[in-house]
Design a protein around this motif. Sequence first.
Motif, PDB file in Angstrom:
ATOM      1  N   THR A  90      -8.316  -7.688  -7.191  1.00  0.00           N
ATOM      2  CA  THR A  90      -7.534  -7.788  -6.037  1.00  0.00           C
ATOM      3  C   THR A  90      -7.399  -9.583  -5.783  1.00  0.00           C
ATOM      4  OG1 THR A  90      -7.055  -7.297  -3.592  1.00  0.00           O
ATOM      5  CG2 THR A  90      -9.249  -7.624  -4.237  1.00  0.00           C
ATOM      6  N   GLU A 133       0.870  -1.052  -0.082  1.00  0.00           N
ATOM      7  CA  GLU A 133       0.133  -0.090   0.005  1.00  0.00           C
ATOM      8  C   GLU A 133       0.914   1.221   0.008  1.00  0.00           C
ATOM      9  OE1 GLU A 133       0.559  -1.190   4.223  1.00  0.00           O
ATOM     10  OE2 GLU A 133       0.142  -2.184   2.243  1.00  0.00           O
ATOM     11  N   LEU A 165      -8.930   1.153   1.259  1.00  0.00           N
ATOM     12  CA  LEU A 165      -8.699   0.002   1.886  1.00  0.00           C
ATOM     13  C   LEU A 165      -7.127  -0.464   1.331  1.00  0.00           C
ATOM     14  CD1 LEU A 165     -11.812  -2.154   1.774  1.00  0.00           C
ATOM     15  CD2 LEU A 165     -11.118  -0.597   3.729  1.00  0.00           C
ATOM     16  N   HIS A 169     -11.494  -6.873   7.986  1.00  0.00           N
ATOM     17  CA  HIS A 169     -10.322  -7.878   7.421  1.00  0.00           C
ATOM     18  C   HIS A 169      -9.257  -7.049   6.811  1.00  0.00           C
ATOM     19  CE1 HIS A 169     -13.897 -10.523   7.348  1.00  0.00           C
ATOM     20  NE2 HIS A 169     -12.943 -11.594   7.244  1.00  0.00           N
ATOM     21  N   TYR A 170      -9.456  -5.984   6.274  1.00  0.00           N
ATOM     22  CA  TYR A 170      -8.375  -5.199   5.781  1.00  0.00           C
ATOM     23  C   TYR A 170      -8.153  -3.764   6.615  1.00  0.00           C
ATOM     24  CZ  TYR A 170      -9.301  -7.831   1.586  1.00  0.00           C
ATOM     25  OH  TYR A 170      -9.523  -8.921   0.737  1.00  0.00           O
ATOM     26  N   LEU A 189      -5.526  -3.304   0.139  1.00  0.00           N
ATOM     27  CA  LEU A 189      -5.904  -4.673  -0.497  1.00  0.00           C
ATOM     28  C   LEU A 189      -4.522  -5.295  -0.642  1.00  0.00           C
ATOM     29  CD1 LEU A 189      -8.908  -3.718  -2.605  1.00  0.00           C
ATOM     30  CD2 LEU A 189      -8.746  -4.599  -0.352  1.00  0.00           C
ATOM     31  N   SER A 190      -4.634  -6.504  -1.105  1.00  0.00           N
ATOM     32  CA  SER A 190      -3.318  -7.131  -1.350  1.00  0.00           C
ATOM     33  C   SER A 190      -2.817  -6.755  -2.645  1.00  0.00           C
ATOM     34  CB  SER A 190      -3.692  -8.902  -1.581  1.00  0.00           C
ATOM     35  OG  SER A 190      -4.380  -9.283  -0.299  1.00  0.00           O
ATOM     36  N   SER A 248      -4.406   0.062  -3.815  1.00  0.00           N
ATOM     37  CA  SER A 248      -3.987   0.645  -2.587  1.00  0.00           C
ATOM     38  C   SER A 248      -4.093   2.239  -2.891  1.00  0.00           C
ATOM     39  CB  SER A 248      -2.880   0.133  -1.941  1.00  0.00           C
ATOM     40  OG  SER A 248      -3.084  -1.195  -1.666  1.00  0.00           O
TER      41      SER A 248
END
Length: 503
Positions: A346, A175, A494, A486-487, A496-497, A502
């Motif tokens: 994502t 991120e 958020l 979760h995030y 995210l992965s 991000s």
Amino acid sequence: MDVCVKNVFTTPAIEASHVIQATAEEENREAEAPRYKDAGQEVTAQNPSNDPHASTSPASPSDTPKTEPAAEKNPWSAWAWLGLCRTRAEKNLGPKGPSYSARIPNIVHVDVDAFFASVEQVLNPRLRGKPVLVGRGCVASASYEAKFRGVKTAMSFREALRICPQAIVVPGQYEHYADFAERVRRILETYTPAVETAALDDFYLDFAGTERLYPDYEATLRRLQNEVRARTGVGVSVGAASTKVVASIASRLERPRGFRMIASGEEENFLTPLPVEKLHGIGHVHTGTLAERGIATIGQLRLVPKAALQAAFGEVIGQQIWERARGLDGREVLLPSTPKSVSRETTIEGGTIDTEFLGGLIEYLSERIGSTLREYGKQARTIGLRIRYVDHFSAHQTVRLTKPTNDERELLAAAKDLFAKLFTRRVAVRLVGVSVHNLETDKRQHELFDTNANRRWYLNRGLDSVRGRYGWNAVFYGNGLELREHYATKPNGLVLSTPCLSR
């Protein structure tokens, strides 16, 4: 009678008007004419005759007042804007007088050194000066402390730790990487507006036409390099040449914090001793094929006929290799343009079969796409959904919307219909993505009968205004609460992965 000619400029770099003043000095006809200085210019004129009624126009070119600019050190002077003075970089005094030298190597490649690892060292001062490996499963980025010990990108962690057992492995904070890349880009744009983002940590700049703005071109590039280091904490390598391919090679030769300028006309001499793998676009397969034929350097590659390269690598690739071995590259620095499509996707670590959670992700992705479309003043006619399962099976489908839209709720409804059609296996989903295509300019008018559509239009603009001022997380839909469990969150959305999501 003596005549003094004086140039008066009403507005620098806009308009110059010549005013001639004549003053008679009968008592001092033989005295030397006075000199006047204006804006760095010195002009002297004399009337060679004794006739007071003689014309003030010069009789021959030799009698023409001579202008010698004296504002070379100041590129902001009126003379510089009018183009009447030459800078030190342009002036080349020879036996036949002053002449203009060749143009500057205006294409500049800026490459962030060990980008991910450098950002991690900036965020965590305890990692500075230590070998750092970033990635999951394989090395995505390695600090130069690790590279000097033999670690390379894309190497497995097992092999990397065998070579450098004292290396510190971090999974990566993706991120933050996009934020650092954006900070670097904004600094570069203060030097020239022509900045192309080739990759997250790769930038091309075009300094054509800035010769008078930056008289000392090399000092300007070094100042750029130092400013990025001072303001972001990451180092960059700089290469300057007349083409993209040569500039990118020059920037990567002396990393970290390398600096290399290749003058126009010196491209072939610069490339000749370098190994062929330094050429952009030549991979390990091409290098191996050339090595089998005894070609190890770019100079040797230059001796191979174009037809032979095209026969070995294909017409397009062979032509490209032949041109780039000579430093030829017709690609220009591309400015940011309006996107032709927008996609957001994502990955989900470990996968999930929770349809509520997947629905929340699709809603969030639809929100980001709708906001991006409104930012560019676009509407989408086609929407697509893509999912990938943990066993690497993928499913993708697109559908044409009944009318173009940038309303995130309409995009969400279409995306959920596609998800219901695609999610047909009892296998965990590892990736989900939403994309829109066939964009057109937003020319929406208020609906006469659909008042809800008008309310949605005003609501979306209100959300954009609030998020633009207070950050993305200042307001969100109710389904977004589960995602926030979760995030992690940050002001612009958020964490995210996927790095691109991000920002």
